[in-house]
Design a protein around this motif. Structure first.
Motif, PDB file in Angstrom:
ATOM      1  N   SER A  28      50.787 -20.406  15.192  1.00 53.63           N
ATOM      2  CA  SER A  28      52.212 -20.668  14.998  1.00 53.63           C
ATOM      3  C   SER A  28      52.996 -20.043  16.146  1.00 53.63           C
ATOM      4  O   SER A  28      52.529 -19.106  16.790  1.00 53.63           O
ATOM      5  N   PRO A  29      54.196 -20.558  16.429  1.00 50.99           N
ATOM      6  CA  PRO A  29      55.001 -20.010  17.536  1.00 50.99           C
ATOM      7  C   PRO A  29      55.292 -18.531  17.333  1.00 50.99           C
ATOM      8  O   PRO A  29      55.340 -17.766  18.303  1.00 50.99           O
ATOM      9  N   GLY A  30      55.468 -18.127  16.071  1.00 57.57           N
ATOM     10  CA  GLY A  30      55.733 -16.706  15.813  1.00 57.57           C
ATOM     11  C   GLY A  30      54.607 -15.830  16.310  1.00 57.57           C
ATOM     12  O   GLY A  30      54.838 -14.790  16.934  1.00 57.57           O
ATOM     13  N   VAL A  31      53.372 -16.258  16.058  1.00 55.46           N
ATOM     14  CA  VAL A  31      52.222 -15.454  16.469  1.00 55.46           C
ATOM     15  C   VAL A  31      52.142 -15.362  17.984  1.00 55.46           C
ATOM     16  O   VAL A  31      51.956 -14.280  18.552  1.00 55.46           O
ATOM     17  N   THR A  32      52.319 -16.521  18.668  1.00 54.69           N
ATOM     18  CA  THR A  32      52.193 -16.472  20.124  1.00 54.69           C
ATOM     19  C   THR A  32      53.297 -15.616  20.732  1.00 54.69           C
ATOM     20  O   THR A  32      53.062 -14.841  21.657  1.00 54.69           O
ATOM     21  N   THR A  33      54.518 -15.724  20.175  1.00 55.31           N
ATOM     22  CA  THR A  33      55.596 -14.894  20.710  1.00 55.31           C
ATOM     23  C   THR A  33      55.307 -13.417  20.464  1.00 55.31           C
ATOM     24  O   THR A  33      55.484 -12.589  21.361  1.00 55.31           O
ATOM     25  N   ALA A  34      54.841 -13.099  19.259  1.00 52.00           N
ATOM     26  CA  ALA A  34      54.533 -11.695  18.960  1.00 52.00           C
ATOM     27  C   ALA A  34      53.458 -11.182  19.904  1.00 52.00           C
ATOM     28  O   ALA A  34      53.573 -10.084  20.468  1.00 52.00           O
ATOM     29  N   LEU A  35      52.397 -11.990  20.110  1.00 54.35           N
ATOM     30  CA  LEU A  35      51.330 -11.573  21.028  1.00 54.35           C
ATOM     31  C   LEU A  35      51.900 -11.359  22.425  1.00 54.35           C
ATOM     32  O   LEU A  35      51.593 -10.362  23.090  1.00 54.35           O
ATOM     33  N   GLY A  36      52.730 -12.296  22.862  1.00 56.35           N
ATOM     34  CA  GLY A  36      53.314 -12.187  24.201  1.00 56.35           C
ATOM     35  C   GLY A  36      54.132 -10.919  24.346  1.00 56.35           C
ATOM     36  O   GLY A  36      54.002 -10.193  25.341  1.00 56.35           O
ATOM     37  N   LEU A  37      54.959 -10.620  23.353  1.00 58.06           N
ATOM     38  CA  LEU A  37      55.814  -9.434  23.461  1.00 58.06           C
ATOM     39  C   LEU A  37      54.983  -8.160  23.422  1.00 58.06           C
ATOM     40  O   LEU A  37      55.260  -7.199  24.158  1.00 58.06           O
ATOM     41  N   LEU A  38      53.943  -8.128  22.575  1.00 56.84           N
ATOM     42  CA  LEU A  38      53.114  -6.920  22.493  1.00 56.84           C
ATOM     43  C   LEU A  38      52.351  -6.700  23.796  1.00 56.84           C
ATOM     44  O   LEU A  38      52.245  -5.568  24.285  1.00 56.84           O
ATOM     45  N   LEU A  39      51.824  -7.801  24.365  1.00 55.83           N
ATOM     46  CA  LEU A  39      51.125  -7.665  25.644  1.00 55.83           C
ATOM     47  C   LEU A  39      52.109  -7.243  26.730  1.00 55.83           C
ATOM     48  O   LEU A  39      51.769  -6.451  27.617  1.00 55.83           O
ATOM     49  N   LEU A  40      53.336  -7.735  26.653  1.00 57.39           N
ATOM     50  CA  LEU A  40      54.349  -7.331  27.636  1.00 57.39           C
ATOM     51  C   LEU A  40      54.624  -5.831  27.515  1.00 57.39           C
ATOM     52  O   LEU A  40      54.768  -5.143  28.530  1.00 57.39           O
ATOM     53  N   LEU A  41      54.673  -5.329  26.284  1.00 58.70           N
ATOM     54  CA  LEU A  41      54.886  -3.891  26.100  1.00 58.70           C
ATOM     55  C   LEU A  41      53.764  -3.102  26.775  1.00 58.70           C
ATOM     56  O   LEU A  41      54.010  -2.116  27.480  1.00 58.70           O
ATOM     57  N   GLY A  42      52.517  -3.559  26.567  1.00 61.92           N
ATOM     58  CA  GLY A  42      51.386  -2.908  27.230  1.00 61.92           C
ATOM     59  C   GLY A  42      51.546  -2.959  28.740  1.00 61.92           C
ATOM     60  O   GLY A  42      51.359  -1.961  29.437  1.00 61.92           O
ATOM     61  N   ALA A  43      51.922  -4.133  29.244  1.00 58.88           N
ATOM     62  CA  ALA A  43      52.085  -4.291  30.691  1.00 58.88           C
ATOM     63  C   ALA A  43      53.191  -3.386  31.212  1.00 58.88           C
ATOM     64  O   ALA A  43      53.078  -2.798  32.287  1.00 58.88           O
ATOM     65  N   CYS A  44      54.279  -3.251  30.444  1.00 58.49           N
ATOM     66  CA  CYS A  44      55.400  -2.404  30.877  1.00 58.49           C
ATOM     67  C   CYS A  44      54.950  -0.954  31.019  1.00 58.49           C
ATOM     68  O   CYS A  44      55.334  -0.267  31.965  1.00 58.49           O
ATOM     69  N   GLY A  45      54.136  -0.488  30.067  1.00 59.79           N
ATOM     70  CA  GLY A  45      53.673   0.897  30.145  1.00 59.79           C
ATOM     71  C   GLY A  45      52.838   1.125  31.386  1.00 59.79           C
ATOM     72  O   GLY A  45      53.068   2.058  32.159  1.00 59.79           O
ATOM     73  N   LYS A  46      51.847   0.261  31.609  1.00 60.33           N
ATOM     74  CA  LYS A  46      50.924   0.492  32.712  1.00 60.33           C
ATOM     75  C   LYS A  46      51.592   0.214  34.047  1.00 60.33           C
ATOM     76  O   LYS A  46      51.299   0.872  35.045  1.00 60.33           O
ATOM     77  N   SER A  47      52.469  -0.769  34.114  1.00 59.74           N
ATOM     78  CA  SER A  47      53.050  -1.173  35.391  1.00 59.74           C
ATOM     79  C   SER A  47      54.410  -0.550  35.651  1.00 59.74           C
ATOM     80  O   SER A  47      55.115  -0.977  36.552  1.00 59.74           O
ATOM     81  N   ALA A  48      54.806   0.424  34.833  1.00 55.72           N
ATOM     82  CA  ALA A  48      56.074   1.140  35.047  1.00 55.72           C
ATOM     83  C   ALA A  48      57.251   0.198  35.126  1.00 55.72           C
ATOM     84  O   ALA A  48      58.077   0.284  36.019  1.00 55.72           O
ATOM     85  N   GLN A  49      57.320  -0.743  34.186  1.00 56.01           N
ATOM     86  CA  GLN A  49      58.470  -1.644  34.119  1.00 56.01           C
ATOM     87  C   GLN A  49      59.444  -1.108  33.074  1.00 56.01           C
ATOM     88  O   GLN A  49      59.059  -0.363  32.176  1.00 56.01           O
ATOM     89  N   LEU A  50      60.695  -1.508  33.202  1.00 52.93           N
ATOM     90  CA  LEU A  50      61.687  -1.113  32.207  1.00 52.93           C
ATOM     91  C   LEU A  50      61.194  -1.565  30.823  1.00 52.93           C
ATOM     92  O   LEU A  50      60.662  -2.659  30.714  1.00 52.93           O
ATOM     93  N   PRO A  51      61.359  -0.811  29.779  1.00 55.05           N
ATOM     94  CA  PRO A  51      61.998   0.497  29.705  1.00 55.05           C
ATOM     95  C   PRO A  51      61.016   1.673  29.805  1.00 55.05           C
ATOM     96  O   PRO A  51      61.382   2.789  29.476  1.00 55.05           O
ATOM     97  N   LEU A  52      59.774   1.431  30.217  1.00 55.09           N
ATOM     98  CA  LEU A  52      58.790   2.516  30.268  1.00 55.09           C
ATOM     99  C   LEU A  52      58.548   2.948  31.710  1.00 55.09           C
ATOM    100  O   LEU A  52      57.437   3.289  32.093  1.00 55.09           O
ATOM    101  N   GLN A  53      59.604   2.889  32.546  1.00 52.03           N
ATOM    102  CA  GLN A  53      59.410   3.071  33.983  1.00 52.03           C
ATOM    103  C   GLN A  53      59.404   4.535  34.409  1.00 52.03           C
ATOM    104  O   GLN A  53      58.951   4.854  35.493  1.00 52.03           O
ATOM    105  N   SER A  54      59.884   5.432  33.569  1.00 47.43           N
ATOM    106  CA  SER A  54      60.283   6.749  34.079  1.00 47.43           C
ATOM    107  C   SER A  54      59.119   7.586  34.594  1.00 47.43           C
ATOM    108  O   SER A  54      59.326   8.519  35.350  1.00 47.43           O
ATOM    109  N   TRP A  55      57.865   7.259  34.179  1.00 52.69           N
ATOM    110  CA  TRP A  55      56.770   8.156  34.546  1.00 52.69           C
ATOM    111  C   TRP A  55      56.354   8.001  35.996  1.00 52.69           C
ATOM    112  O   TRP A  55      55.811   8.925  36.597  1.00 52.69           O
TER     113      TRP A  55
END
Lengths: 649, 99
Positions: free
Chosen positions: A235-262
């Motif tokens: 369902s679209p909800g699942v794919t969007t949720a997966l996309g956002l969660l993977l984006l959160l992971g990517a933000c942490g490792k790649s120092a993207q906003l909002p997890l950029q400060s480290w």
């Protein structure tokens, strides 16, 4: 409704979902890629002081061996037809419980081989540089052990054929990043920076792990084949949720906003670490994750939109910070954040941006590693000084460093024919091609970012290499030894030619095409947006020259405009984290401690105090005088007899 | 014979014994006062037994004597031990076992 469904189905069909072929021939030994650096790490970390004398030789040889094997595997891959280059090698079954089946397997395809060559190639050069850079450090052997462990984890991350094994590599690079940022842990700033990086990464890892759990819950599988094969029916909800969660992971490792400060604090680590982990490879893992998870992002335009917003915001955020930093490493770190913002932006554009994201990633790996090694040489010669206001006039003293750094500089700001010109202009064009308001916003952000990049990098060049010598007393810089200059020269050659090689003739896009499922047309050399970018870059260079080249640079930073002050404070990223997360967290812990001390402990302590106090008073009755006992017995007996008499009456 | 006189004597003896236990410090004297109380009770038992024409009270008087004899043996032994250790027969001095 029907229209949306057919659109989804059409897009799902465009995604390459056929199962890769089994690895054959020389590629059957792909596990060697992991074993080499892992063996190095085991020998160096478990071998202890005995390996001190020759440890660095092993430390350099292992990534180099992995690189040699990577080239062999790459050549073997080129021997296959384009649609058969994706190969899988199942090593063993890791977990097999009921419906949960996790094989440990490696996937050698066009995407992962790019990363393998980048990690082992640039990694080996940085290892060689580190032999010279760390030569006076008594803990050099331990340093190489951690670096080899990092290379092994990073290779596992990019070679894994399922998300769970990818997650093992993902955590491995997080651990080694922590160990290496805090390598000089006797410095409180380094220890704090390491902890900060670890905590910020944990936030991203949380998104990543929830995404993996969601995949298992919905698809019953965590392998790339299993997930991508079924994601079209989700369902679209699942794919969007997966996309956002993977984006959160990517933000942490790649120092993207909002997890950029480290990332800026991570510059406390030794400079080769900054070059390898916090510029060339680990921080690009988020981009890899988004491109690898392309079939998921293709199905969710909302998730992709957020990816592009994060990328565009971060590329401006990092660039603005860089403009005000006097610490050369932090200026470069802000630049890394900004460049990865470009890659994330390109990756968020969907299949038509993936090849450009990877193209910029590879080009960035060369020039940013070269720039960091240059900064490392300067720091090495300036007695560990990193304040650019204490540099100046190094052009004639360190000519090779100047030349290689200069090539990296021309590459990053995007002067033709250096690699940044090809790699970054394609991203800017692709952003504009999105169309509509979104396209204009993203494109303008990328354009302005290019201008700011030229400004801050020119500022770094002028403050470091030009002008009068503002050195501290007792500093006598010389050119660094050949073991340190040769990696810089090789990286400079890469910065010089790689962008043209990968972009002209659409080589990289054609190569990656089968795995991405989209081959963009060869971009024109000079597009209108590219010409505007060049004009902006020229203007920014002139502005930077007027501010830092023409006038002498003051030894202490002037107060500056409010924007400068804000940029110096990293645009209040830390302040936001502190006020939104740290302070409320502290209040919560204080409240819990108060409740525990006063509430839970209070109740228990009150009962104990009551019993204790009462018994303390009651025991005073035991005087030790026999006659008083006798009196109380008598009184008791009289009362008893009296009571009996009363009852009887 | 009037049993009331015997009971009155028993009460007088018991009160003398009880007061002695409470006000005297010498363990020996306290001991003798206790014997006095026991014997006052014995006297009451025997007097009531005689009055009711039953043997029970007299039997109990014998039991009390036996118990008193045994008690004297143990009590005097303890008294000797305390006296040897503390050179004193005062019950107020032996006050270590307290709060």
């Amino acid at each position: 409704m029907t229209g949306t469904l057919t659109a989804v189905a059409a897009r799902a069909a465009a995604v390459p979902t056929e199962v890769p072929l089994a690895a054959a021939g020389v590629q059957r030994a792909a596990w060697l890629l992991l074993v080499f650096p892992l063996a190095g790490a085991v020998v160096l970390l478990l071998g202890g002081r005995r390996t001190n004398r020759w440890g660095h030789v092993v430390g350099v040889a292992m990534p180099l061996a992995a690189f040699v094997y990577g080239v062999i595997a790459f050549v073997a891959m080129l021997g296959y037809p384009a649609d058969q280059r994706s190969r899988e090698l199942t090593l063993f079954t890791w977990i097999h419980v009921a419906r949960f089946d996790v094989p440990v397997g490696l996937r050698l395809d066009q995407l992962s081989i790019c990363f393998v060559l980048l990690i082992t190639g640039v990694g080996s050069l940085i290892h060689i540089f580190a032999v010279g850079y760390m030569s006076h450090d008594p803990e050099r052997r331990r340093f190489f052990g951690y670096m080899n462990l990092f290379v092994a984890s990073m290779l596992l991350l990019v070679l894994a054929d399922n998300y769970l094994v990818l997650y093992v590599g993902w955590e491995g690079v997080g651990l080694t990043s922590y160990l290496l940022i805090g390598f000089w842990q006797y410095k409180p700033e380094a220890a704090t920076a390491a902890k900060k990086a670890f905590v910020a990464n944990r936030v991203g890892d949380l998104g990543m792990s929830i995404a993996i759990m969601l995949m298992f819950a919905v698809f019953g599988s965590v392998t790339f084949n299993g997930v991508f094969g079924q994601v079209g029916h989700a369902s679209p909800g699942v794919t969007t949720a997966l996309g956002l969660l993977l984006l959160l992971g990517a933000c942490g490792k790649s120092a993207q906003l909002p997890l950029q400060s480290w990332l800026l604090d991570a510059m406390e680590g030794p400079t080769p670490v900054s070059a390898l982990i916090h510029a060339a490879t680990m921080v690009t893992a988020g981009v890899y994750l988004i491109v690898r998870s392309g079939p998921i992002f293709d199905l969710s335009s909302n998730a992709r939109l957020l990816v592009t917003i994060v990328g565009a915001a971060t590329l401006l955020f990092g660039a603005i910070i860089s403009c005000a930093k006097d610490d050369i490493k932090k200026a470069l770190a802000g630049s890394t954040m900004s460049q990865i913002g470009y890659m994330v932006l390109a990756a968020g554009l969907g299949p038509r941006g993936y090849a450009f994201a990877i193209g910029l990633l590879l080009a960035h790996g060369f020039f940013k590693a070269g720039l960091f090694l240059g900064a490392g040489s300067i720091k090495h010669e300036m007695n560990d000084e990193v304040d650019m206001r204490r540099f100046g006039g190094l052009r004639t003293i360190m000519p090779i460093t100047f030349a290689t750094f200069g090539i990296g500089y021309l590459a990053i700001i995007g002067i033709p024919p250096f690699s940044g010109f090809f790699a970054k202009d394609t991203v800017i064009d692709a952003a504009f091609e999105t169309g509509g308001t979104t396209g204009w916003v993203l494109g303008l952000a990328a354009l302005i970012g290019a201008g700011i990049t030229a400004f801050y990098m020119t500022r770094v060049m002028f403050m470091t290499f030009a002008g009068e010598r503002r050195w501290d007393e007792g500093v006598h810089p010389h050119e660094v030894p050949p073991i340190m200059t040769s990696p810089m020269i090789l990286l400079a050659i890469g910065s010089l030619g790689f962008g043209a090689y990968e972009t002209l003739g659409d080589r990289l896009a054609d190569f990656l095409g089968p795995v991405i499922g989209y081959v963009p047309a060869e971009p024109a050399l000079f597009t209108p947006a590219g010409i505007v970018a060049l004009v902006l870059i020229a203007a920014a260079i002139v502005l930077a020259w007027a501010m830092y080249g023409r006038r002498p640079v003051p030894a202490t930073a002037p107060h500056g405009s409010p924007l400068t002050v804000a940029a110096r404070k990293e645009l209040y990223g830390n302040a936001v984290n502190e006020s939104l997360l740290m302070r409320p967290g502290q209040w919560l812990t204080r409240l819990s401690v108060y409740f525990d001390n006063r509430g839970v402990d209070g109740l228990v302590n009150t009962i104990a105090a009551t019993v204790g106090g009462t018994s303390g008073r009651v025991r005073r009755v035991q005087t030790g005088f026999v006659r008083s006992y006798a009196l109380s017995m008598l009184v008791g007996a009289v009362l008893l007899v009296g009571a009996l008499l009363l009852v009887r009456i | 014979m009037n049993p009331g006189n015997y009971v009155a004597l028993a009460v007088i003896l018991f009160v003398i014994g009880a007061v002695g236990v409470l006000i005297r410090r010498n363990a020996m004297v306290i001991f003798m006062c206790i014997e006095l109380m026991l014997n006052a009770v014995n006297l009451a038992f025997v007097a009531f037994a005689r009055q009711h024409g039953q043997v029970d009270g007299q039997v109990i008087a014998f039991f009390v004597m036996v118990v008193a004899a045994a008690e004297v043996v143990v009590g005097l032994a303890i008294l000797m031990a305390i006296f040897r250790a503390r050179r004193s027969a005062s019950v107020d001095d032996a006050n270590l076992l307290k709060y």
